[in-house]
Structure formats: structure tokens, C-alpha cells
Design a protein around this motif. Structure first.
Motif, PDB file in Angstrom:
ATOM      1  N   ARG A   2     -43.965 -39.665   5.095  1.00  0.00           N
ATOM      2  CA  ARG A   2     -43.801 -39.698   3.632  1.00  0.00           C
ATOM      3  C   ARG A   2     -43.951 -38.303   3.039  1.00  0.00           C
ATOM      4  O   ARG A   2     -43.183 -37.909   2.151  1.00  0.00           O
ATOM      5  CB  ARG A   2     -44.838 -40.643   3.018  1.00  0.00           C
ATOM      6  CG  ARG A   2     -44.732 -40.753   1.505  1.00  0.00           C
ATOM      7  CD  ARG A   2     -45.816 -41.629   0.910  1.00  0.00           C
ATOM      8  NE  ARG A   2     -45.682 -41.735  -0.532  1.00  0.00           N
ATOM      9  CZ  ARG A   2     -46.529 -42.370  -1.322  1.00  0.00           C
ATOM     10  NH1 ARG A   2     -47.605 -42.968  -0.803  1.00  0.00           N
ATOM     11  NH2 ARG A   2     -46.335 -42.407  -2.630  1.00  0.00           N
ATOM     12  N   LEU A   3     -44.927 -37.554   3.513  1.00  0.00           N
ATOM     13  CA  LEU A   3     -45.146 -36.195   3.018  1.00  0.00           C
ATOM     14  C   LEU A   3     -43.953 -35.303   3.367  1.00  0.00           C
ATOM     15  O   LEU A   3     -43.480 -34.524   2.526  1.00  0.00           O
ATOM     16  CB  LEU A   3     -46.428 -35.622   3.610  1.00  0.00           C
ATOM     17  CG  LEU A   3     -46.801 -34.196   3.195  1.00  0.00           C
ATOM     18  CD1 LEU A   3     -46.979 -34.104   1.682  1.00  0.00           C
ATOM     19  CD2 LEU A   3     -48.064 -33.745   3.920  1.00  0.00           C
ATOM     20  N   ASN A   4     -43.458 -35.404   4.602  1.00  0.00           N
ATOM     21  CA  ASN A   4     -42.288 -34.622   5.015  1.00  0.00           C
ATOM     22  C   ASN A   4     -41.095 -34.902   4.108  1.00  0.00           C
ATOM     23  O   ASN A   4     -40.403 -33.983   3.641  1.00  0.00           O
ATOM     24  CB  ASN A   4     -41.916 -34.946   6.469  1.00  0.00           C
ATOM     25  CG  ASN A   4     -42.679 -34.082   7.461  1.00  0.00           C
ATOM     26  OD1 ASN A   4     -43.726 -33.549   7.127  1.00  0.00           O
ATOM     27  ND2 ASN A   4     -42.175 -33.975   8.673  1.00  0.00           N
ATOM     28  N   GLN A   5     -40.836 -36.181   3.871  1.00  0.00           N
ATOM     29  CA  GLN A   5     -39.696 -36.562   3.043  1.00  0.00           C
ATOM     30  C   GLN A   5     -39.870 -36.096   1.604  1.00  0.00           C
ATOM     31  O   GLN A   5     -38.904 -35.636   0.964  1.00  0.00           O
ATOM     32  CB  GLN A   5     -39.487 -38.070   3.088  1.00  0.00           C
ATOM     33  CG  GLN A   5     -38.935 -38.578   4.407  1.00  0.00           C
ATOM     34  CD  GLN A   5     -38.569 -40.057   4.339  1.00  0.00           C
ATOM     35  OE1 GLN A   5     -38.776 -40.705   3.317  1.00  0.00           O
ATOM     36  NE2 GLN A   5     -38.019 -40.574   5.425  1.00  0.00           N
ATOM     37  N   ALA A   6     -41.088 -36.213   1.100  1.00  0.00           N
ATOM     38  CA  ALA A   6     -41.345 -35.795  -0.274  1.00  0.00           C
ATOM     39  C   ALA A   6     -41.097 -34.295  -0.446  1.00  0.00           C
ATOM     40  O   ALA A   6     -40.504 -33.856  -1.448  1.00  0.00           O
ATOM     41  CB  ALA A   6     -42.773 -36.148  -0.680  1.00  0.00           C
ATOM     42  N   PHE A   7     -41.560 -33.508   0.524  1.00  0.00           N
ATOM     43  CA  PHE A   7     -41.331 -32.061   0.464  1.00  0.00           C
ATOM     44  C   PHE A   7     -39.840 -31.751   0.548  1.00  0.00           C
ATOM     45  O   PHE A   7     -39.312 -30.947  -0.229  1.00  0.00           O
ATOM     46  CB  PHE A   7     -42.086 -31.367   1.597  1.00  0.00           C
ATOM     47  CG  PHE A   7     -41.918 -29.868   1.594  1.00  0.00           C
ATOM     48  CD1 PHE A   7     -42.764 -29.064   0.842  1.00  0.00           C
ATOM     49  CD2 PHE A   7     -40.924 -29.253   2.346  1.00  0.00           C
ATOM     50  CE1 PHE A   7     -42.610 -27.684   0.833  1.00  0.00           C
ATOM     51  CE2 PHE A   7     -40.757 -27.878   2.346  1.00  0.00           C
ATOM     52  CZ  PHE A   7     -41.617 -27.089   1.579  1.00  0.00           C
ATOM     53  N   GLN A   8     -39.149 -32.389   1.503  1.00  0.00           N
ATOM     54  CA  GLN A   8     -37.713 -32.164   1.658  1.00  0.00           C
ATOM     55  C   GLN A   8     -36.943 -32.537   0.398  1.00  0.00           C
ATOM     56  O   GLN A   8     -36.019 -31.828  -0.015  1.00  0.00           O
ATOM     57  CB  GLN A   8     -37.172 -32.975   2.844  1.00  0.00           C
ATOM     58  CG  GLN A   8     -37.644 -32.500   4.207  1.00  0.00           C
ATOM     59  CD  GLN A   8     -37.084 -31.141   4.590  1.00  0.00           C
ATOM     60  OE1 GLN A   8     -37.516 -30.118   4.067  1.00  0.00           O
ATOM     61  NE2 GLN A   8     -36.129 -31.140   5.507  1.00  0.00           N
ATOM     62  N   HIS A   9     -37.325 -33.650  -0.217  1.00  0.00           N
ATOM     63  CA  HIS A   9     -36.639 -34.076  -1.436  1.00  0.00           C
ATOM     64  C   HIS A   9     -36.847 -33.065  -2.561  1.00  0.00           C
ATOM     65  O   HIS A   9     -35.917 -32.798  -3.332  1.00  0.00           O
ATOM     66  CB  HIS A   9     -37.128 -35.453  -1.872  1.00  0.00           C
ATOM     67  CG  HIS A   9     -36.617 -36.566  -1.011  1.00  0.00           C
ATOM     68  ND1 HIS A   9     -37.214 -37.811  -0.959  1.00  0.00           N
ATOM     69  CD2 HIS A   9     -35.556 -36.633  -0.169  1.00  0.00           C
ATOM     70  CE1 HIS A   9     -36.543 -38.580  -0.120  1.00  0.00           C
ATOM     71  NE2 HIS A   9     -35.550 -37.888   0.377  1.00  0.00           N
ATOM     72  N   CYS A  10     -38.043 -32.501  -2.660  1.00  0.00           N
ATOM     73  CA  CYS A  10     -38.297 -31.481  -3.684  1.00  0.00           C
ATOM     74  C   CYS A  10     -37.388 -30.271  -3.498  1.00  0.00           C
ATOM     75  O   CYS A  10     -36.761 -29.790  -4.448  1.00  0.00           O
ATOM     76  CB  CYS A  10     -39.760 -31.042  -3.638  1.00  0.00           C
ATOM     77  SG  CYS A  10     -40.877 -32.095  -4.564  1.00  0.00           S
ATOM     78  N   VAL A  11     -37.329 -29.774  -2.283  1.00  0.00           N
ATOM     79  CA  VAL A  11     -36.480 -28.603  -2.019  1.00  0.00           C
ATOM     80  C   VAL A  11     -35.010 -28.952  -2.263  1.00  0.00           C
ATOM     81  O   VAL A  11     -34.252 -28.159  -2.843  1.00  0.00           O
ATOM     82  CB  VAL A  11     -36.694 -28.092  -0.579  1.00  0.00           C
ATOM     83  CG1 VAL A  11     -35.766 -26.919  -0.294  1.00  0.00           C
ATOM     84  CG2 VAL A  11     -38.149 -27.678  -0.357  1.00  0.00           C
ATOM     85  N   THR A  12     -34.606 -30.144  -1.824  1.00  0.00           N
ATOM     86  CA  THR A  12     -33.221 -30.573  -2.013  1.00  0.00           C
ATOM     87  C   THR A  12     -32.869 -30.666  -3.494  1.00  0.00           C
ATOM     88  O   THR A  12     -31.782 -30.256  -3.924  1.00  0.00           O
ATOM     89  CB  THR A  12     -32.977 -31.934  -1.333  1.00  0.00           C
ATOM     90  OG1 THR A  12     -33.264 -31.802   0.060  1.00  0.00           O
ATOM     91  CG2 THR A  12     -31.543 -32.388  -1.515  1.00  0.00           C
ATOM     92  N   LYS A  13     -33.783 -31.204  -4.311  1.00  0.00           N
ATOM     93  CA  LYS A  13     -33.532 -31.322  -5.750  1.00  0.00           C
ATOM     94  C   LYS A  13     -33.522 -29.952  -6.425  1.00  0.00           C
ATOM     95  O   LYS A  13     -32.731 -29.711  -7.352  1.00  0.00           O
ATOM     96  CB  LYS A  13     -34.596 -32.211  -6.406  1.00  0.00           C
ATOM     97  CG  LYS A  13     -34.579 -33.658  -5.944  1.00  0.00           C
ATOM     98  CD  LYS A  13     -33.287 -34.364  -6.294  1.00  0.00           C
ATOM     99  CE  LYS A  13     -33.348 -35.835  -5.927  1.00  0.00           C
ATOM    100  NZ  LYS A  13     -32.066 -36.537  -6.213  1.00  0.00           N
ATOM    101  N   LEU A  14     -34.382 -29.053  -5.970  1.00  0.00           N
ATOM    102  CA  LEU A  14     -34.375 -27.689  -6.503  1.00  0.00           C
ATOM    103  C   LEU A  14     -33.067 -26.992  -6.133  1.00  0.00           C
ATOM    104  O   LEU A  14     -32.471 -26.280  -6.950  1.00  0.00           O
ATOM    105  CB  LEU A  14     -35.572 -26.913  -5.969  1.00  0.00           C
ATOM    106  CG  LEU A  14     -35.715 -25.454  -6.426  1.00  0.00           C
ATOM    107  CD1 LEU A  14     -35.786 -25.352  -7.948  1.00  0.00           C
ATOM    108  CD2 LEU A  14     -36.949 -24.820  -5.787  1.00  0.00           C
ATOM    109  N   LEU A  15     -32.616 -27.215  -4.915  1.00  0.00           N
ATOM    110  CA  LEU A  15     -31.340 -26.659  -4.465  1.00  0.00           C
ATOM    111  C   LEU A  15     -30.183 -27.205  -5.306  1.00  0.00           C
ATOM    112  O   LEU A  15     -29.282 -26.457  -5.721  1.00  0.00           O
ATOM    113  CB  LEU A  15     -31.136 -27.006  -2.988  1.00  0.00           C
ATOM    114  CG  LEU A  15     -29.904 -26.460  -2.274  1.00  0.00           C
ATOM    115  CD1 LEU A  15     -29.884 -24.942  -2.300  1.00  0.00           C
ATOM    116  CD2 LEU A  15     -29.872 -26.975  -0.840  1.00  0.00           C
TER     117      LEU A  15
END
Length: 381
Positions: free
Chosen positions: A294-307
């Protein structure tokens, strides 16, 4: 016969009606006196003064366009602007903190925070498009509030080793980044590209890295030598600086230097926040050390949304700057001048640059690519 009683009324005179014996109804000496900032005490008062003075300055500087720029800001404007700027720790030029963060009011104080219920306090030439540009940007800032509230939760969660708390906070930040992109899309609804490029944009320009003001501007009564300041720029918003520091986005030398310089155009407390976030334990390293999907996905989603936000910003810049600039060049190259085309009157000095002075497309694409490099290795492409 008794003498008439003397009239107790004062003598009738024009002076009490602000009418001059020499000039009649004409206002004598109608020049603005040098304003004093000594009675401005509260932060809010100083910010509003900075907004008003910066708008007056930009109007004065760019009223004749790029070909007849002035070399000196008159002392009756330059001195109070400098004094207020020094007290706030802001530069004496229009910044994002002025035009967006301090330039709004609700028509109905009890109503919603949306385009229909918002108005700017001070505007620039460009009519509804100028209003739309400032207020849409304000809505982007407002959409980021849930993310800002959760930054301390992330930092404190990392300190305590609480992966679940950090993951939940990152999920809120991810949604907030999506909301920011959605609000930015309103730019297409409320801002006309030809008006932004042909009329409004020059009033956001500064006197650093600007070919039509290569030596900067003299602030009369402040110092004899000219000073250089960048114009307003989205890079002056503290939001993406905070997200970059939190997520660990590392920028290459040239774009990083520009972003660092733009922090000098933020209110000092906001700049300090970005710096203090950068001093915290590495969120990315914490994520990589935890066995939490869950933490991995949450971090990835943040970077993806910032991108995604940065990618959409590139599209906005293309629509509002790159395409109109190409059209303006085409019109100038035609043998028959088309005065009816608004963008044909746009300044040429900033065609390939942002109002902050950066080479805009190269800069934005570099920043986007550096953001992509922050993704965790297993999904990085």
C-alpha cells in the motif's frame, strides 16, 4: 432705526469647496505624493500594499509595450515599494504571492470558493481573461490544501516508522494533485490564448533575462544602479517546491538553479517551509525500506500525479504561449500587416521565454523528466 444684526455665518469662500482661486475646479499639482509605509503594521496590510504597489509598477513599466520601456521607476512609487518589500522579505516586483495568493475576495462571504463567487482585488489589462488567469491559478492553490495539511503527517509518520499513516497521507496528497490538474484545466474555459499572449503577458514580465530591459530598472531614491528582478512565474508557487522536496525529486543543475532562485520570490516563511521539508528523513528511502505494498503504491501514485500535472502544464504553455508565438511570427513575416490580429501586437522579446525569464519549454520538459526519475525502480520506464 436699529442697525442690522451682523451675520454670524462665516464668510462664503471657494476654499471650503476645494476650488482654487487660481485654477478653479482643476486639482492643483495632481502628482502622487511619496507614500509612507510607517502605519502598515500587520502582515496582511503589508501584503495588500505590496499587491497594490506591484500592480501600479507593472502598469507604469509596460504601458507603452516593449519598445518604449522606461529606465527608472519614479521615487514616489519606488521608495514605498522598496520599503514594503524589505519589510516583507519580497522583491519589489509583481510576484505569484501578489497576483494570485493575495488578490482575491468572495462576492458572497458565505458562498463557495469557486469561479462564480470569486473576484480579483486588482487586475491588469486583459479583461475577463486576466481575471480568469489569476482565479484559476488561485483554485489550483486551493485544491492543494488537503495535500499541504498532510505533509506534516507524512514527515511525522516517517519519523515514527508508521507505514500505514504515511500511506494514508500520501493517498490524500495523490488525490489533491489530481484535483490541482482538474482545476488547471479550467484555464481553457476562462482564458483566451490570444488575449493572454497578446495583451496580458507583458504585464507579468520582469527586468531580468529580458532582452528589452537588458540592464534592469533603476528604483529612484533607492539606489543609483539598476536592479534586476524576474517577472511572475508559476515556479514562484511554493506548492510544487514542497512536493518535490517531500517526494525527493532531484532537478538537474540549470533547472534546479532557476527553481532555487524562484524561492527568493516567495514569502520568506513559505520558502522556509520548503527548505525545512528538504531537511527531513528521506520519504523515498523509507518507502523502499518498508514491506508495504500500500505504501509503495501510494508513493508511486503521488509521483505519477505530480508527473501528470507537469505534463498538463506543458500543454497549457503550448496553447497559451508556443502556438500564439508561432502565429505572431507568421503575421510579422507576411507582407501585409494584420493589425486586427491581437497576437500580432505581442512583445517579441519573450517569445521563447517564460515571464520569469526561463527558456520555457526546455525548462518544463526537463523538470517533468526529472520528476519521472523519482518513480520507484520497479515501475520506472
Amino acid at each position: 432705526m436699529a442697525a442690522a444684526e451682523p451675520d454670524s455665518k462665516p464668510f462664503f469662500s471657494l476654499e471650503s469647496y476645494h476650488v482654487s482661486e487660481e485654477l478653479g475646479f482643476i486639482l492643483p499639482d495632481p502628482l502622487m505624493p511619496q507614500l509612507s509605509s510607517q502605519f502598515l503594521q500587520k502582515h496582511r496590510e503589508l501584503r495588500l500594499a505590496h499587491l497594490a504597489l506591484s500592480m501600479m509598477t507593472m502598469g507604469y513599466m509596460w504601458q507603452e509595450g516593449e519598445n518604449n520601456t522606461v529606465k527608472m521607476l519614479p521615487h514616489n512609487l519606488a521608495v514605498p515599494f522598496w520599503e514594503v518589500s524589505q519589510r516583507l522579505g519580497l522583491p519589489p516586483i509583481l510576484t505569484h504571492a501578489d497576483a494570485v495568493l493575495a488578490n482575491w475576495r468572495k462576492k458572497d462571504p458565505e458562498g463557495p470558493f469557486d469561479m462564480e463567487n470569486l473576484e480579483v482585488l486588482v487586475s491588469l489589462p486583459g479583461g475577463d481573461s486576466t481575471r480568469g488567469f489569476f482565479l484559476v491559478t488561485l483554485l489550483v492553490e486551493m485544491a492543494a490544501v488537503p495535500a499541504l495539511r498532510n505533509i506534516p503527517t507524512v514527515i511525522n509518520g516517517v519519523r515514527c516508522g508508521d507505514a500505514e499513516t504515511v500511506a494514508r497521507a500520501l493517498e490524500v496528497i495523490s488525490q489533491s494533485l489530481q484535483d490541482m490538474t482538474d482545476k488547471l484545466k479550467l484555464m481553457q474555459v476562462y482564458v483566451e490564448p490570444s488575449v493572454f499572449y497578446g495583451i496580458m503577458r507583458i504585464y507579468l514580465s520582469g527586468w531580468k533575462d529580458n532582452p528589452c530591459m537588458p540592464k534592469g530598472l533603476v528604483y529612484e531614491g533607492v539606489q543609483a544602479e539598476p536592479m534586476e528582478y524576474s517577472g511572475g512565474s508559476a515556479a514562484q508557487s511554493s506548492l510544487l517546491h514542497c512536493f518535490d522536496e517531500l517526494l525527493g525529486v532531484k532537478h538537474e543543475a540549470k533547472s534546479g538553479a532557476f527553481l532555487t532562485r524562484m524561492r527568493n520570490y516567495m514569502p520568506p516563511a513559505h520558502k522556509l517551509l520548503t527548505q525545512d521539508i528538504s531537511l527531513q528523513l528521506s520519504l523515498k528511502r523509507f518507502v523502499q525500506q518498508q514491506a508495504s505494498e500500500r505504501l509503495n503504491q501510494a508513493f508511486q501514485h503521488c509521483v505519477t500525479k505530480l508527473l501528470a500535472l507537469r505534463s498538463y502544464h506543458i500543454n497549457v504553455v503550448s496553447r497559451f504561449i508556443t502556438v500564439p508565438a508561432a502565429r505572431a511570427r507568421q503575421l510579422r513575416n507576411q507582407s501585409q500587416e494584420l493589425e486586427g490580429e491581437m497576437i500580432s501586437r505581442a512583445p517579441t522579446a519573450l517569445e521563447e521565454r517564460g515571464t520569469g525569464g526561463s527558456g520555457i519549454m526546455i525548462f518544463l520538459k526537463t523538470v517533468r523528466d526529472q520528476t519521472k526519475g523519482t518513480l520507484l525502480p520497479e515501475t520506472s520506464k
